[in-house]
Write an enzyme that holds these catalytic residues in place. Structure first.
Site, short mmCIF file in Angstrom:
data_model
loop_
_atom_site.label_atom_id
_atom_site.label_comp_id
_atom_site.label_asym_id
_atom_site.label_seq_id
_atom_site.Cartn_x
_atom_site.Cartn_y
_atom_site.Cartn_z
N THR A 50 0.86 -1.18 0.00
CA THR A 50 0.00 0.00 0.00
C THR A 50 0.90 1.24 0.00
O THR A 50 2.12 1.13 0.02
CB THR A 50 -0.92 0.03 1.23
N CYS A 51 0.29 2.41 0.03
CA CYS A 51 1.07 3.64 0.06
C CYS A 51 1.85 3.78 1.37
O CYS A 51 2.83 4.52 1.44
CB CYS A 51 0.19 4.86 -0.17
N ARG A 53 2.87 0.94 3.37
CA ARG A 53 3.63 -0.24 3.82
C ARG A 53 3.88 -1.21 2.68
O ARG A 53 3.12 -1.27 1.70
CB ARG A 53 2.88 -0.96 4.95
N GLY A 116 -10.48 2.46 7.59
CA GLY A 116 -11.10 1.23 7.14
C GLY A 116 -10.58 0.68 5.83
O GLY A 116 -10.79 -0.49 5.52
N GLN A 117 -9.87 1.48 5.05
CA GLN A 117 -9.44 1.05 3.72
C GLN A 117 -8.48 -0.14 3.78
O GLN A 117 -8.46 -0.98 2.89
CB GLN A 117 -8.78 2.22 2.99
N MET A 194 -8.32 18.26 -1.85
CA MET A 194 -9.24 18.48 -0.73
C MET A 194 -10.68 18.61 -1.22
O MET A 194 -11.62 18.15 -0.57
CB MET A 194 -8.83 19.73 0.05
#
Length: 424
Positions: A50-51, A53, A116-117, A194
């Site tokens: 993931t971004c 890890r 939660g992702q 944003m």
């Protein structure tokens, strides 16, 4: 066999390092198969990328050689020098490795506590390992437990509730102030990152009237097109005052050095006694402080919203203890299952011996009963003898499975082996 995790995360490596080692989803199968092929002591493997890890979950036949093999493969496959890479890598073994996956799946190791992702990412990791055929018996069970643990944390605690980002806090506060967003006219000013987050949070909270306004209308239209489930009205910058006059809630996030709205712009605006609330996360501020001097106008800036975020983060921290108790329960269940694997060969051997005895005695009995009787009742007699064998096995297997003391279990296994003269 040993379970290990080798990897890096936002806790051990900078974003530049994490970017260099990240693996695209369409390369996971190839990377997993390459890992198992290149590492003789790696029996099973899964990779969570993931971004925040990159973690290799592996079942090792031997720790001494298996761990260096994984580090070496990561360095070679990502074209990164091994020695500098090692200072960013962490290694966890067995119970610590198992608990780490449970904490990751539960959102307890995330940059944003409780997000939660990551649970969906863990699920994707498991599916990729299944597709690559690098997940065997142990990792299959481990990831099933991990996914179950992550779901329990989210359903049995409130760690994932209450906004902990500025944009989500703004929408949550708006939702609370207006007793819901359905039917309210929401105006988002700014179509950058944003602005996109504002739109996502608004739609998630049930907003059904959303207008997007940006200096570049092309960019606003491209952003709005991403949300096909909820039509978004896009207006050019020249319609700013018209859009504000029709809005109930205004969310601003533009890159400007001067306020885009001040008291002078709002005075005299015909709003038919309707209130107007601004949520400004621009820095510098997009909304001048003096707008609150206009009757019926309220404004919240980054500092106001940060108080909400800090309060919500403190609440999530309180939920960690509840989550850890759930994870300990899942850990213990997995450890009992994993320890029992040691007894499986003995159980299989015992079952095989009893089954061979059953079949031999069944054949003798049927031959004595005669062809006609045996043919008529063979299924019943076969079922009877099979049930007897299963009942004989039931208590020993149950005792072995329930025994948590490793030495006591091994002593019982040796006793079975000796008493029934089982193969070593």
């Amino acid at each position: 066999m040993h379970i290990a995790v080798v990897g890096l995360s936002h806790r051990t490596a900078s974003v530049e390092i994490r970017e260099r080692l990240s693996i695209a989803p369409d390369r996971l199968t190839e990377t997993l198969q390459g890992l198992v092929a290149a590492c003789p002591h790696v029996q099973e493997a899964a990779i969570l990328s993931t971004c925040n890890r990159l973690e290799v979950y592996a079942v090792l036949s031997e720790i001494e050689h298996g761990l260096p093999e994984i580090s070496q493969y990561l360095a070679q496959s990502r074209q990164a020098p091994l020695l500098p890479l090692r200072q960013h890598l962490f290694t966890l073994l067995n119970q610590d490795a198992i608990m780490h996956l449970l904490r990751v799946a539960g959102g307890l190791d995330s940059m944003i506590l409780g997000e939660g992702q990551v649970l969906a990412q863990v699920k994707g990791t498991y599916q990729a390992a299944q597709q690559a055929k690098t997940a065997g018996r142990i990792l299959n069970e481990l990831f099933k437990v991990g996914l179950k643990a992550g779901k329990r944390v989210r359903t049995e605690t409130e760690i994932g509730t209450k906004a902990v980002s500025i944009s989500s806090a703004a929408v949550e506060l708006a939702h609370t102030k207006m007793s819901g967003l359905k039917g309210r006219h929401n105006l988002v000013i700014g179509a950058g990152d944003m602005g996109e987050l504002f739109l996502r949070h608004l739609i998630a909270k049930g907003a059904d009237r959303i207008t997007l306004l940006n200096r570049s209308i092309d960019r606003a239209e491209r952003l709005a097109a991403q949300f096909q489930q909820q039509p978004i009205l896009v207006l050019p910058w020249e319609k700013l005052m018209v859009a504000v006059s029709e809005a109930d809630l205004v969310f601003t996030c533009t890159a400007t050095q001067e306020p885009i709205l001040a008291r002078q712009h709002l005075e005299g605006m015909d709003r038919a006694q309707r209130a107007l609330t601004f949520f400004d996360i621009g820095m510098p501020r997009n909304i001048a402080p003096d707008v609150v001097q206009v009757h019926g106008v309220w404004a919240y800036n980054v500092d106001d919203l940060k108080e909400v975020v800090d309060r919500n983060m403190a609440y999530r921290q309180q939920m960690v203890q509840q989550a850890e108790i759930l994870l300990e329960d899942e850990l213990n269940q997995f450890m009992n299952w994993w320890r029992f694997l040691e007894a499986v060969p003995i159980v299989n051997s015992l079952h095989g011996k009893l089954e061979s005895i059953r079949l031999a005695e069944l054949e003798k009995a049927l031959s004595r009963l005669g062809t006609e009787f045996a043919g008529k009742h063979q299924d019943i007699i076969d079922g009877l003898t099979r049930a007897i064998v299963n009942k004989i096995l039931h208590d020993p297997v149950l005792k072995l499975r329930a025994e948590q003391d490793v030495q006591a279990r091994r002593q019982a296994m040796r006793a079975l082996q000796t008493l029934f003269n089982l193969e070593n």
